[in-house]
Design an enzyme around this catalytic site. Structure first.
Site, PDB file in Angstrom:
ATOM      1  N   SER A  65       0.848  -1.188   0.000  1.00  0.00           N
ATOM      2  CA  SER A  65       0.000   0.000   0.000  1.00  0.00           C
ATOM      3  C   SER A  65       0.894   1.251   0.000  1.00  0.00           C
ATOM      4  O   SER A  65       1.831   1.325  -0.793  1.00  0.00           O
ATOM      5  CB  SER A  65      -0.941  -0.075   1.213  1.00  0.00           C
ATOM      6  OG  SER A  65      -2.068   0.697   1.060  1.00  0.00           O
ATOM      7  N   ASP A  93      -8.293  -5.653  -6.042  1.00  0.00           N
ATOM      8  CA  ASP A  93      -7.976  -4.541  -5.140  1.00  0.00           C
ATOM      9  C   ASP A  93      -8.251  -3.215  -5.845  1.00  0.00           C
ATOM     10  O   ASP A  93      -7.664  -2.947  -6.896  1.00  0.00           O
ATOM     11  CB  ASP A  93      -6.493  -4.645  -4.759  1.00  0.00           C
ATOM     12  CG  ASP A  93      -6.020  -3.483  -3.898  1.00  0.00           C
ATOM     13  OD1 ASP A  93      -6.870  -2.736  -3.372  1.00  0.00           O
ATOM     14  OD2 ASP A  93      -4.788  -3.328  -3.753  1.00  0.00           O
ATOM     15  N   HIS A 129      -5.790  -6.676  -1.839  1.00  0.00           N
ATOM     16  CA  HIS A 129      -4.793  -5.719  -1.352  1.00  0.00           C
ATOM     17  C   HIS A 129      -3.606  -6.423  -0.679  1.00  0.00           C
ATOM     18  O   HIS A 129      -3.773  -7.065   0.341  1.00  0.00           O
ATOM     19  CB  HIS A 129      -5.470  -4.765  -0.379  1.00  0.00           C
ATOM     20  CG  HIS A 129      -4.775  -3.443  -0.205  1.00  0.00           C
ATOM     21  ND1 HIS A 129      -4.374  -2.651  -1.253  1.00  0.00           N
ATOM     22  CD2 HIS A 129      -4.429  -2.762   0.917  1.00  0.00           C
ATOM     23  CE1 HIS A 129      -3.809  -1.547  -0.793  1.00  0.00           C
ATOM     24  NE2 HIS A 129      -3.827  -1.590   0.520  1.00  0.00           N
TER      25      HIS A 129
END
Ligand SMILES: *[C@@H]1O[C@H](CO)[C@@H](O)[C@H](O)[C@H]1NC(C)=O
Ligand SMILES: *[C@@H]1O[C@H](CO)[C@@H](O)[C@H](O)[C@H]1NC(C)=O
Ligand SMILES: *[C@@H]1O[C@H](CO)[C@@H](O)[C@H](O)[C@H]1NC(C)=O
Ligand SMILES: *[C@@H]1O[C@H](CO)[C@@H](O)[C@H](O)[C@H]1NC(C)=O
Ligand SMILES: *[C@@H]1O[C@H](CO)[C@@H](O)[C@H](O)[C@H]1NC(C)=O
Ligand SMILES: *[C@@H]1O[C@H](CO)[C@@H](O)[C@H](O)[C@H]1NC(C)=O
Ligand SMILES: *[C@@H]1O[C@H](CO)[C@@H](O)[C@H](O)[C@H]1NC(C)=O
Length: 508
Positions: A189, A439, A464
């Site tokens: 991320s 994601d 994710h």
């Protein structure tokens, strides 16, 4: 060089603590808090209760608050980092460093089992430095002082955070006489963005980076602004178009019911809320958060990342919504879906919309300064109400909140992004950009190979940074293969380094 054998990566000099990881991490991981949807839209997560334990030592390192100016009396702060030498068994151990992102560092250590597993395979030293202004790593002595105002928050930037990592690594290597040990970066991320950027900016510090679910292209007009919500919506539509339709229709119903006092009362009752609703906006935010996180953590096995959830939770939510097929009350069906996300364990007695354990809004500051990720919802492909990205409104919010004006073009000036293939194929190397296409952040990721060593590893069914999680018995074959590709790249970076610095270990 010979000293590495005795005093190198192996010898951290300190005993290990056994830490049972009981994280009470809350919201921070939400990359998109402010930047998704409208501005005043903070997302709240409950703390996930976490299970695995790993061995590491917790240490602190004195960092400059400002790496980029020379102050006569420079302020410093204690940056926390986790270190494990448990797996270093070779003199030329590599260092595997996770680029801490927006939250308590234990939480990332806990949810990045892949790195720990690899550390054991590669005999690597493990390092998890905490990102400044999160967890315990607070400039100016306390969270309160760090978050006081724009003057104290001014040093919360990705550039300062990267400089922290660089200073820490350099000093740590010196202390351990491990200057020659190669560093491999990991991140998921925002942490994945940091890993990729650090490899590009500091090639002398790290030999490669695994950047998982890193939306480094979610800036300016690099991808269409409707990308994020399009993907969330596609995830739901992919499970069931009825489910998508019901969710899409529910917003108007909610607005209509919420017009009157009686309506707000009935919503409070229907959704078993802990306190009386004053308007529908908090309820809507709560629903948005559920759909967004469901799309992100749509993992192929039961997991507890943001919430304890079953395998393929989007499917379960749609099943719950569709089970009320004959129920003409759309909001009851939505409630059934929300219950899967917020009450899977059955332990909620009522739903507290304002629940916020962490209380840190560092990401809001980052989004109000350099991390401007334009988002919109397009009526033709989104199950959310349509809206456009409005920079004026965004700026007004940031000015009101912090007294600062965001710089929407800074990230691409600082780190690039425009014509990324052309720019990077000539000078960049050794980054794996991994993405799962379920994601919603994958839309802002690097999805094309740039060169033979700047590669995109994509899984259709991944979510994710699934690849960073510990391996499980339920891992599908495509996930196993994705990790194998990543491992092969790490191996080749290390052997390339070894060839070029032959004798960097014991032999000299
Ligand atoms: C390196 O050693 C010095 C002296 O003991 C210490 O102050 C410093 O914090 C150490 N660096 C790191 C990264 O731990
Ligand atoms: C609604 O407003 C009242 C006072 O106007 C307040 O006591 C209550 O906490 C508010 N409800 C929520 C959910 O914030
Ligand atoms: C809606 O209610 C919440 C909780 O009482 C309050 O904080 C918020 O300002 C209200 N929003 C609007 C638009 O009135
Ligand atoms: C929905 O209604 C139809 C006809 O009224 C009935 O045959 C069907 O069993 C009902 N389904 C559910 C899930 O209640
Ligand atoms: C949560 O689930 C349990 C078990 O199904 C149920 O008894 C409880 O009422 C639910 N809580 C809420 C707030 O819906
Ligand atoms: C909405 O999506 C459609 C189809 O994907 C696209 O053609 C259109 O340009 C989009 N509109 C906006 C305002 O982004
Ligand atoms: C990138 O290249 C590798 C082979 O070098 C290939 O397996 C992979 O599918 C490519 N990725 C994409 C997104 O095309």
């Amino acid at each position: 060089m010979a000293s590495l054998v005795a005093n190198g990566c192996l010898n951290a000099g300190l005993g290990l603590l056994f830490i049972a990881l009981v994280a009470n991490h809350a919201a921070a991981w939400s990359l998109g808090r402010l930047s998704t949807r409208l501005l005043s839209h903070p997302h709240r997560l409950r703390p996930a209760s976490l299970a695995t334990a790993d061995t590491y030592d917790i240490r602190y390192f004195t960092q400059l608050v400002d790496h980029f100016a020379y102050h006569p009396h420079p302020s410093t702060f204690q940056q926390r980092y986790l270190i494990s030498t448990e797996h270093c068994s070779e003199p030329n151990s590599p260092i595997f460093m996770y680029c801490g992102n927006e939250g308590k560092i234990e939480w990332f250590a806990q949810n990045t089992g892949f790195l720990w597993e690899l550390a054991s395979t590669f005999g690597a030293l493990v390092l998890f430095p905490e990102h400044r202004y999160y967890g315990e790593s607070m400039p100016f002595g306390s969270q309160e002082a760090a978050y006081k105002d724009a003057d104290s928050l001014a040093y919360l930037t990705s550039e300062q955070a990267l400089a922290d990592f660089v200073s820490l690594l350099t000093d740590l290597k010196k202390n351990m006489s491990a200057e020659a040990c190669p560093v491999v970066l990991f991140g998921g991320s925002y942490g994945g963005m940091l890993a990729a950027w650090m490899r590009l900016k500091y090639p002398h510090i790290a030999i490669g980076a695994i950047a998982s679910s890193a939306p480094i292209l979610q800036f300016e007009d690099l991808v269409p602004t409707d990308t994020f919500y399009r993907i969330v919506s596609e995830d739901f539509k992919g499970e069931s178009s009825d489910c998508f339709d019901v969710i899409q229709q529910s917003w108007d119903v909610l607005d209509t019911v919420g017009q009157s006092e009686e309506g707000l009362q009935s919503l409070t009752n229907k959704f078993l809320l802990c306190s009386q609703l004053n308007n529908t906006s908090e309820l809507e935010n709560w629903m948005y958060a559920a759909y967004e996180y469901l799309a992100m953590v749509n993992y192929p096995y039961a997991a507890n990342f943001t919430m304890p959830l079953p395998a393929f939770p989007v499917r379960e939510v749609c099943n719950a919504i569709n089970a009320g097929y004959n129920n003409t009350d759309i909001l009851s069906r939505i409630f059934a879906g929300m219950s899967v996300y917020y009450n899977y364990t059955g332990s909620a007695t009522c739903f507290d919309l304002g629940e916020n354990i962490d209380g840190i809004d560092g990401w809001d500051w980052q989004a109000c300064t350099e991390m401007v990720m334009p988002m919109s919802s397009n009526g033709s492909n989104s199950m959310f109400p349509p809206y456009t990205f409005d920079l004026q409104q965004y700026e007004a919010y940031c000015l009101e909140q912090y007294g600062v004006k965001p710089m929407p073009t800074w990230i691409t000036q600082e780190f690039g992004g425009h014509s990324i293939k052309k720019v990077l194929e000539n000078f960049g190397s050794n980054i794996v950009f991994s993405n799962g296409l379920l994601d919603p952040w994958s839309g802002g990721g690097v999805l094309q190979n740039i060169s033979s060593t700047l590669v995109a590893v994509i899984t259709e069914q991944g979510a994710h940074h699934l690849d960073l999680r510990s391996s499980t018995e339920d891992d599908p074959q495509w996930l196993i293969e994705q990790r194998q590709v990543e491992i092969a790249h790490i191996k080749s970076w290390l052997s390339q380094y070894q060839d070029q610095h032959h004798g960097y270990a014991a032999s000299s």
